[in-house]
Design a protein around this motif. Structure first.
Motif, PDB file in Angstrom:
ATOM      1  N   LEU A  18       0.810  -1.289   0.077  1.00 19.69           N
ATOM      2  CA  LEU A  18       0.337  -0.280   0.406  1.00 19.69           C
ATOM      3  C   LEU A  18       1.110   1.094  -0.117  1.00 19.69           C
ATOM      4  O   LEU A  18       0.243   1.986  -0.830  1.00 19.69           O
ATOM      5  CB  LEU A  18      -1.098   0.268   0.943  1.00 19.69           C
ATOM      6  N   ALA A  19       1.721   0.845   0.753  1.00 17.77           N
ATOM      7  CA  ALA A  19       3.031   2.216   0.967  1.00 17.77           C
ATOM      8  C   ALA A  19       3.516   2.371  -0.763  1.00 17.77           C
ATOM      9  O   ALA A  19       3.578   3.630  -1.235  1.00 17.77           O
ATOM     10  CB  ALA A  19       4.230   1.892   1.893  1.00 17.77           C
ATOM     11  N   LYS A  20       3.883   1.477  -1.391  1.00 18.41           N
ATOM     12  CA  LYS A  20       4.725   1.278  -2.608  1.00 18.41           C
ATOM     13  C   LYS A  20       3.909   2.511  -3.088  1.00 18.41           C
ATOM     14  O   LYS A  20       4.192   3.301  -3.919  1.00 18.41           O
ATOM     15  CB  LYS A  20       4.914  -0.108  -2.778  1.00 18.41           C
ATOM     16  N   MET A  21       2.323   2.009  -3.105  1.00 17.31           N
ATOM     17  CA  MET A  21       2.001   1.963  -4.584  1.00 17.31           C
ATOM     18  C   MET A  21       1.237   3.661  -4.035  1.00 17.31           C
ATOM     19  O   MET A  21       0.857   4.274  -4.746  1.00 17.31           O
ATOM     20  CB  MET A  21       0.368   1.658  -4.809  1.00 17.31           C
ATOM     21  N   MET A  22       1.009   4.333  -2.866  1.00 16.21           N
ATOM     22  CA  MET A  22       1.295   5.279  -2.422  1.00 16.21           C
ATOM     23  C   MET A  22       2.320   6.729  -2.524  1.00 16.21           C
ATOM     24  O   MET A  22       2.485   7.607  -3.126  1.00 16.21           O
ATOM     25  CB  MET A  22       0.640   5.526  -0.786  1.00 16.21           C
ATOM     26  N   THR A  23       3.541   5.911  -2.852  1.00 16.40           N
ATOM     27  CA  THR A  23       4.416   6.129  -3.020  1.00 16.40           C
ATOM     28  C   THR A  23       4.942   6.178  -4.498  1.00 16.40           C
ATOM     29  O   THR A  23       5.623   7.375  -5.100  1.00 16.40           O
ATOM     30  CB  THR A  23       5.956   5.643  -2.472  1.00 16.40           C
ATOM     31  N   GLN A  24       4.468   5.588  -5.467  1.00 15.79           N
ATOM     32  CA  GLN A  24       4.487   6.425  -6.525  1.00 15.79           C
ATOM     33  C   GLN A  24       3.112   6.649  -7.257  1.00 15.79           C
ATOM     34  O   GLN A  24       3.996   7.587  -8.163  1.00 15.79           O
ATOM     35  CB  GLN A  24       3.981   4.583  -8.079  1.00 15.79           C
ATOM     36  N   GLU A  25       2.305   7.241  -6.685  1.00 15.97           N
ATOM     37  CA  GLU A  25       1.676   8.508  -6.714  1.00 15.97           C
ATOM     38  C   GLU A  25       2.510   9.467  -6.520  1.00 15.97           C
ATOM     39  O   GLU A  25       2.297  10.562  -7.116  1.00 15.97           O
ATOM     40  CB  GLU A  25       0.324   8.319  -6.371  1.00 15.97           C
ATOM     41  N   ALA A  26       2.992   9.974  -4.760  1.00 16.54           N
ATOM     42  CA  ALA A  26       3.388  10.078  -4.356  1.00 16.54           C
ATOM     43  C   ALA A  26       4.959  11.084  -5.172  1.00 16.54           C
ATOM     44  O   ALA A  26       4.551  12.735  -6.035  1.00 16.54           O
ATOM     45  CB  ALA A  26       4.069   9.951  -3.064  1.00 16.54           C
ATOM     46  N   LYS A  27       5.432  10.525  -6.250  1.00 21.25           N
ATOM     47  CA  LYS A  27       6.784  10.844  -6.765  1.00 21.25           C
ATOM     48  C   LYS A  27       6.179  11.094  -8.327  1.00 21.25           C
ATOM     49  O   LYS A  27       6.441  12.170  -9.147  1.00 21.25           O
ATOM     50  CB  LYS A  27       6.832   9.819  -6.930  1.00 21.25           C
ATOM     51  N   LYS A  28       5.001  10.569  -8.505  1.00 24.79           N
ATOM     52  CA  LYS A  28       4.576  11.429  -9.813  1.00 24.79           C
ATOM     53  C   LYS A  28       3.843  13.169  -9.412  1.00 24.79           C
ATOM     54  O   LYS A  28       4.391  14.169 -10.787  1.00 24.79           O
ATOM     55  CB  LYS A  28       3.217  10.532 -10.255  1.00 24.79           C
ATOM     56  N   MET A  29       3.579  13.328  -8.225  1.00 25.13           N
ATOM     57  CA  MET A  29       2.343  14.275  -8.108  1.00 25.13           C
ATOM     58  C   MET A  29       4.398  15.461  -7.775  1.00 25.13           C
ATOM     59  O   MET A  29       3.906  16.452  -7.135  1.00 25.13           O
ATOM     60  CB  MET A  29       2.022  14.102  -7.307  1.00 25.13           C
ATOM     61  N   GLY A  30       5.162  14.942  -7.143  1.00 23.79           N
ATOM     62  CA  GLY A  30       6.765  15.637  -7.016  1.00 23.79           C
ATOM     63  C   GLY A  30       6.662  15.784  -5.785  1.00 23.79           C
ATOM     64  O   GLY A  30       7.100  16.865  -4.951  1.00 23.79           O
ATOM     65  N   PHE A  31       6.357  14.783  -4.911  1.00 33.26           N
ATOM     66  CA  PHE A  31       6.158  14.975  -3.586  1.00 33.26           C
ATOM     67  C   PHE A  31       7.602  13.744  -3.142  1.00 33.26           C
ATOM     68  O   PHE A  31       8.034  13.208  -2.998  1.00 33.26           O
ATOM     69  CB  PHE A  31       5.069  14.073  -2.612  1.00 33.26           C
ATOM     70  N   TRP A  32       8.449  14.120  -1.963  1.00 36.00           N
ATOM     71  CA  TRP A  32       9.421  13.249  -0.967  1.00 36.00           C
ATOM     72  C   TRP A  32       8.416  12.436  -0.889  1.00 36.00           C
ATOM     73  O   TRP A  32       7.711  12.692  -0.277  1.00 36.00           O
ATOM     74  CB  TRP A  32       9.982  14.739  -0.957  1.00 36.00           C
ATOM     75  N   VAL A  33       9.258  11.398   0.030  1.00 40.46           N
ATOM     76  CA  VAL A  33       8.301  10.168   0.505  1.00 40.46           C
ATOM     77  C   VAL A  33       9.741   9.774   1.637  1.00 40.46           C
ATOM     78  O   VAL A  33      10.391   9.483   1.369  1.00 40.46           O
ATOM     79  CB  VAL A  33       8.142   9.298  -0.542  1.00 40.46           C
ATOM     80  N   GLY A  45       9.816   1.053   0.220  1.00 42.50           N
ATOM     81  CA  GLY A  45      11.822   1.801   0.717  1.00 42.50           C
ATOM     82  C   GLY A  45      12.572   1.706  -1.137  1.00 42.50           C
ATOM     83  O   GLY A  45      13.755   2.213  -0.482  1.00 42.50           O
ATOM     84  N   GLN A  46      11.602   0.752  -1.528  1.00 41.82           N
ATOM     85  CA  GLN A  46      12.624   0.905  -2.838  1.00 41.82           C
ATOM     86  C   GLN A  46      12.771   1.989  -4.061  1.00 41.82           C
ATOM     87  O   GLN A  46      13.519   2.104  -4.574  1.00 41.82           O
ATOM     88  CB  GLN A  46      12.165  -0.360  -4.135  1.00 41.82           C
ATOM     89  N   LEU A  47      11.345   2.806  -3.737  1.00 43.61           N
ATOM     90  CA  LEU A  47      11.283   4.067  -4.416  1.00 43.61           C
ATOM     91  C   LEU A  47      11.353   4.874  -3.500  1.00 43.61           C
ATOM     92  O   LEU A  47      11.206   5.543  -3.981  1.00 43.61           O
ATOM     93  CB  LEU A  47      10.089   3.661  -4.982  1.00 43.61           C
TER      94      LEU A  47
END
Length: 376
Positions: A18-33, A45-47
């Protein structure tokens, strides 16, 4: 309002799928995770920009993650809520630690919903012969804490079965005559804006009650779908929740809707939204916790989600079987979570099938289940 890059710094407690898919969206939106997870190189953590390798109950690690972030959230309920209640931290954490504590205790969750006028199965806050006689048998035993994916739940056929139950804090619940198991993903923002996704229908693996497939939209009447969305939104408003919540329900054989459980985070039942909705549940969660306007929940196309579980006897490095053949099926999207080890029935990934016709998507999903396997 202007936002300097990175536009938001998001901390996620838990580094699973769930965190991975959230991170994928966050990076697309220009967020730091940043993520916190005890497993080095976790799926998220891989992303992510940073992973803190620590236990979910480690107060210092939790404090470090939240202090480094503009806003923090979870992909798992079983965390140290007491540490997050520190005044300097709680203002950044969504959903709030108080909401998480209600969700963590399934009895308290049920009592809160019942007091708020939410329809739930009949239950009694004890495990005893008296309670079983009052509810009638068979009944359902539920652990108050720590249950997930069918764990912490048992069917009680007769009074003698009570003696063999685990020694855990638990309660008894009526056995509902289920017609369908449904779910509604709801998002509520920091300003109180609230939206609901289309109602979905879930099927479960017969061996362990892990969610097997999700059909979107659910094959129910428009009136039942409307009622389910209304109940789900009432639940999240009652909790004053912020973020994405999945409200799981039973539709019983008399047509009555009863709330089973609530997940205070993106959920397995909402994975279809990545391909099938205007706004995925993961982007929606980020919008909600960051104080951004909520996105459209419109379903663009019918869809089926199939969980990819580790095969029976699989232990070790995961091996995918049937991927090429699966990808020849039109409308198929393959998601692998990046878990380094496969175990029997472990969630290793999922497949979403979109089609203009739901029944056609269901037939394609059955074919996927026949050919696509995660072994070792």
């Amino acid at each position: 309002m202007q936002h300097k890059y990175p536009f938001f710094k998001v901390g996620i407690i838990g580094g699973g799928q769930l965190a991975k898919m959230m991170t994928q969206e966050a990076k697309k939106m220009g967020f730091w995770v940043g993520v916190l997870d005890p497993t080095p190189s976790s799926p998220a953590g891989q992303l992510a920009d940073r992973q803190i390798v620590a236990d979910f109950y480690n107060p210092e690690a939790l404090k470090t993650l939240v202090e480094e972030s503009d806003v923090a959230t979870y992909d798992i309920e079983h965390v140290n809520t007491q540490a997050l209640k520190e005044e300097s931290l709680r203002r950044k954490v969504f959903p709030s630690p108080e909401v998480l504590e209600i969700i963590q205790d399934k009895l308290r969750q049920k009592e809160t919903l019942s007091r708020g006028g939410i329809p739930v199965p009949s239950f009694l806050p004890e495990v005893s012969h008296k309670a079983l006689r009052e509810l009638g048998s068979p009944a359902i035993w539920k652990a108050r804490f720590g249950g997930y994916d069918g764990k912490g739940v048992a069917k009680i056929e007769k009074a003698e079965d009570l003696a063999s139950l685990p020694q855990k804090e638990a309660f008894l619940e009526e056995l509902v005559t289920i017609e369908k198991e449904l779910a509604v993903v709801v998002a509520r923002s920091r300003s109180g804006e609230i939206v609901a996704y289309p109602v979905v229908e879930m099927t479960f693996h017969p061996a362990n009650h892990i969610c097997d497939q999700v059909f979107a939209p659910a094959r129910i009447s428009e009136e039942t779908a409307r009622k389910a969305q209304e109940i789900a939104q009432k639940c999240v408003t009652l909790l004053q929740g912020v973020g994405v919540f999945a409200v799981e329900m039973f539709l019983d054989q008399s047509g009555k809707l009863l709330v089973n459980e609530i997940a205070p985070r993106p959920h397995n039942s909402g994975h279809f939204t990545i391909e099938a909705c205007v706004t995925s549940q993961f982007e929606q969660h980020l919008r909600a916790i960051c104080g951004l306007p909520l996105g459209s929940t419109q379903l663009l196309t019918p869809a089926v989600m199939v969980n990819l579980l580790g095969e029976k006897g699989a232990e070790g490095v995961p091996v995918v079987e049937g991927l090429e053949e699966a990808l020849t099926i039109q409308g198929v999207s393959f998601h692998f979570y990046g878990k380094a080890q496969v175990r029997p029935f472990r969630k290793m990934g999922h497949v979403t099938i979109v089609d203009t016709d739901l029944e056609a998507a269901i037939r394609k999903a059955q074919r996927i289940k026949e050919i696509l396997h995660i072994r070792s």
